[in-house]
Design an enzyme around this catalytic site. Structure first.
Site, PDB file in Angstrom:
ATOM      1  N   CYS A 104       0.833  -1.213   0.000  1.00 29.02           N
ATOM      2  CA  CYS A 104       0.000   0.000   0.000  1.00 29.02           C
ATOM      3  C   CYS A 104       0.867   1.262   0.000  1.00 29.02           C
ATOM      4  CB  CYS A 104      -0.914  -0.021   1.227  1.00 29.02           C
ATOM      5  SG  CYS A 104      -1.767   1.531   1.514  1.00 29.02           S
ATOM      6  N   CYS A 158       0.581   3.177   3.315  1.00 23.27           N
ATOM      7  CA  CYS A 158       1.325   2.501   4.392  1.00 23.27           C
ATOM      8  C   CYS A 158       2.821   2.798   4.252  1.00 23.27           C
ATOM      9  CB  CYS A 158       1.062   0.996   4.367  1.00 23.27           C
ATOM     10  SG  CYS A 158      -0.564   0.518   5.013  1.00 23.27           S
ATOM     11  N   ASP A 187      -1.230  16.692  -0.087  1.00 18.48           N
ATOM     12  CA  ASP A 187      -1.534  15.955  -1.310  1.00 18.48           C
ATOM     13  C   ASP A 187      -0.533  16.343  -2.396  1.00 18.48           C
ATOM     14  OD1 ASP A 187      -4.365  14.486  -2.466  1.00 18.48           O
ATOM     15  OD2 ASP A 187      -2.969  15.307  -3.956  1.00 18.48           O
ATOM     16  N   HIS A 226      -4.203   0.001   8.343  1.00 20.62           N
ATOM     17  CA  HIS A 226      -4.596  -0.140   6.939  1.00 20.62           C
ATOM     18  C   HIS A 226      -6.069  -0.537   6.845  1.00 20.62           C
ATOM     19  CE1 HIS A 226      -4.280  -0.698   2.638  1.00 20.62           C
ATOM     20  NE2 HIS A 226      -5.022  -1.782   2.811  1.00 20.62           N
ATOM     21  N   ASN A 252     -13.485   9.673  -0.753  1.00 21.56           N
ATOM     22  CA  ASN A 252     -13.915   8.941  -1.933  1.00 21.56           C
ATOM     23  C   ASN A 252     -13.859   7.453  -1.601  1.00 21.56           C
ATOM     24  OD1 ASN A 252     -14.085  11.333  -3.516  1.00 21.56           O
ATOM     25  ND2 ASN A 252     -11.874  11.291  -3.806  1.00 21.56           N
ATOM     26  N   GLY A 298     -14.696   7.231  -6.940  1.00 27.33           N
ATOM     27  CA  GLY A 298     -13.474   7.863  -7.437  1.00 27.33           C
ATOM     28  C   GLY A 298     -12.258   7.657  -6.551  1.00 27.33           C
ATOM     29  N   HIS A 332      -8.745   7.515   3.516  1.00 26.13           N
ATOM     30  CA  HIS A 332      -8.146   8.834   3.720  1.00 26.13           C
ATOM     31  C   HIS A 332      -9.215   9.903   3.554  1.00 26.13           C
ATOM     32  CE1 HIS A 332      -7.684   7.717  -0.534  1.00 26.13           C
ATOM     33  NE2 HIS A 332      -7.881   8.993  -0.816  1.00 26.13           N
ATOM     34  N   HIS A 356      -9.661  13.898   2.555  1.00 20.34           N
ATOM     35  CA  HIS A 356      -9.074  15.107   1.970  1.00 20.34           C
ATOM     36  C   HIS A 356      -9.567  16.296   2.792  1.00 20.34           C
ATOM     37  CE1 HIS A 356      -8.047  13.225  -2.053  1.00 20.34           C
ATOM     38  NE2 HIS A 356      -8.979  12.386  -1.640  1.00 20.34           N
TER      39      HIS A 356
HETATM   40  P1  DGP Z   1      -8.404   9.512  -3.906  1.00 16.93           P
HETATM   41  O1  DGP Z   1      -8.574   9.795  -5.361  1.00 16.93           O
HETATM   42  O2  DGP Z   1      -9.565  10.024  -3.052  1.00 16.93           O
HETATM   43  O3  DGP Z   1      -8.092   8.057  -3.655  1.00 16.93           O
HETATM   44  O4  DGP Z   1      -7.146  10.388  -3.428  1.00 16.93           O
HETATM   45  C1  DGP Z   1      -5.838   9.955  -3.504  1.00 16.93           C
HETATM   46  C2  DGP Z   1      -4.983  11.177  -3.384  1.00 16.93           C
HETATM   47  O5  DGP Z   1      -3.650  10.760  -3.106  1.00 16.93           O
HETATM   48  C3  DGP Z   1      -4.891  12.023  -4.646  1.00 16.93           C
HETATM   49  O6  DGP Z   1      -5.469  13.312  -4.390  1.00 16.93           O
HETATM   50  C4  DGP Z   1      -3.411  12.162  -4.940  1.00 16.93           C
HETATM   51  C5  DGP Z   1      -2.767  11.679  -3.688  1.00 16.93           C
HETATM   52  N1  DGP Z   1      -1.514  10.967  -3.893  1.00 16.93           N
HETATM   53  C6  DGP Z   1      -1.307   9.886  -4.696  1.00 16.93           C
HETATM   54  N2  DGP Z   1      -0.035   9.480  -4.615  1.00 16.93           N
HETATM   55  C7  DGP Z   1       0.586  10.308  -3.717  1.00 16.93           C
HETATM   56  C8  DGP Z   1       1.900  10.382  -3.214  1.00 16.93           C
HETATM   57  O7  DGP Z   1       2.806   9.595  -3.543  1.00 16.93           O
HETATM   58  N3  DGP Z   1       2.176  11.384  -2.326  1.00 16.93           N
HETATM   59  C9  DGP Z   1       1.201  12.280  -1.926  1.00 16.93           C
HETATM   60  N4  DGP Z   1       1.578  13.229  -1.068  1.00 16.93           N
HETATM   61  N5  DGP Z   1      -0.058  12.232  -2.382  1.00 16.93           N
HETATM   62  C10 DGP Z   1      -0.364  11.249  -3.273  1.00 16.93           C
END
Ligand code: DGP
Length: 115
Positions: free
Chosen positions: A6, A9, A32, A48, A88, A94, A101, A103
């Site tokens: 993950c 993780c 993000d 997790h 999401n 989505g 998580h 946002h």
């Molecule tokens: P979701 O689409 O709700 O599953 O959001 C996943 C979020 O994770 C997306 O907004 C981008 C973020 N994200 C993906 N990979 C990484 C990463 O390697 N580092 C960080 N800081 N954010 C990430």
């Protein structure tokens, strides 16, 4: 418990770098990688839990702790005029990373709403 495959993780474990904004026993929060607002923080349980659909009586303390953290982070980030918390869940919701998580987005007056 962690899932070695993950992404989040690995971020919690420090194997993948992130811009951390908050951490406690239950929660890890970081910026993000693709921010949608001036403040866009991902608030993640250290357990997790794959998605909101997997929350149950045994792990819901992590969700409560995430929301306690959200209130603290919002204050620390100066979001005194308000903010939005988004989760999401699943394909139709989505969700792209299969680790629960939230946002936390703010720092500007948000316009798009579906509810
Ligand atoms: P979701 O689409 O709700 O599953 O959001 C996943 C979020 O994770 C997306 O907004 C981008 C973020 N994200 C993906 N990979 C990484 C990463 O390697 N580092 C960080 N800081 N954010 C990430």
């Amino acid at each position: 418990m962690r899932d070695d495959n993950c992404l989040f993780c690995k971020i919690i474990g420090g194997e993948i770098p992130s811009s951390k904004v908050y951490e406690d026993e239950y929660v890890f929060a970081f910026r993000d990688i693709n921010p949608q607002a001036p403040v866009h923080v991902l608030v993640v349980p250290k357990e997790h839990i794959p998605c909101a659909d997997a929350v149950d009586a045994a792990n819901s303390v992590y969700v409560a702790k995430c929301f306690e953290a959200i209130a603290k982070i919002a204050k620390a980030e100066g979001l005194d005029k308000g903010y939005r918390v988004i989760n999401n869940c699943g394909e139709y919701g989505g969700q792209s990373v299969q680790h629960l998580h939230f946002h936390l987005v703010g720092g500007v007056k948000l316009s798009e709403k579906i509810l």
